[in-house]
Design a protein around this motif. Sequence first.
Motif: not given
Length: 339
Positions: A278-284, A319-320, A331-334
């Motif tokens: 539902t969201w295209y992407g995001a900076l973390v 770093t993801v 799935a690799q990000f917490v």
Amino acid sequence: MTKRGLTAMLVGAVALSSLLAACGSAGSAGSGSGKVGVAVFLSSSSNSYEQAQAAGAKKAAKSLGAGPVQVFDGGFDSSKQIGQIQDATASGRFKAFVIEPVDSAAVVAPLTRAAKQGIKVVCITGACGSDPIKVALQFPGEAGVVAADYHGAAEQLAKESIDACGATDPCKVFYLNGDSTFPSDRAAKDGFASVMKAAPANVDYVGTQDGKYDTSTGRSVTQSELQRTPGLSVVASLADQQTLGAAQAIDAAGTSSAIKLISFGGSKQALAAVAAGTWYGALVTLPLSIGETGATIAILTAQGKKAAANVVDSSTLATVGGGWLTKANVAQFVAQWTS
């Protein structure tokens, strides 16, 4: 925040662990060693992002055997934060300051006075100094900085917006800024606009307004923009809190399938939205790690030890995908906070 290669999240954890381990073993304790008091000055403590920074600072204090940690809520008020710094300096109870500045330039004078009195000052999330986007030591006696370049972050949001546009013609892009009263956010707005000026001919930058880091404000601003600009294609936002509001407005208008949302934050809600598509992407960003790293530098320096690094670009802690979250790598990000 310009790296795009996919890197396992474990790398970031190992890097932070190495920093803490190296810092803990470096140097020898001087006269300032032991249970130094720690003051944590937040721009606000009303949301979980800032609360996570405070939790990170407390985690560092516990692991390094520091003394009591006191958290100050700046209430997004520069004058209030300056008063808190002055009072904490005069109290004599603190040897380490960790500060998220409300106004990067305004805090320099009181922090310089604190540093002259032997207090080790580390600025986090945003730099302290005349240049809010320069991740560097900017005033005499500053012990460290763990911050992001918000101009660069917004530039990447703009570049990802252009990628999201693809061949759509016209592709109408709207930017939901944070709070333009903050120097860092004014720099972010300029960064977004600078990339849009060089965008392909099919990309139409329709404008920007502030979302004030608030869900209800993000919703109302986006509602107005949807009415003003039919056929909106991309909404990019500087903060997950206001992106949630934008998503609510888009859903209510029945245009969720037509508009791509891009955000900055990496909260639990952002992860869920990116995973669901539902969201295209995001900076973390990792507020707990930012607080922990900043406090580690301040405390160790106050203890007469040497930190492994005292200038840290906070974007390198995530770093993801070089800090860019997509459905492919979510799935690799917490997440470290909730918006």
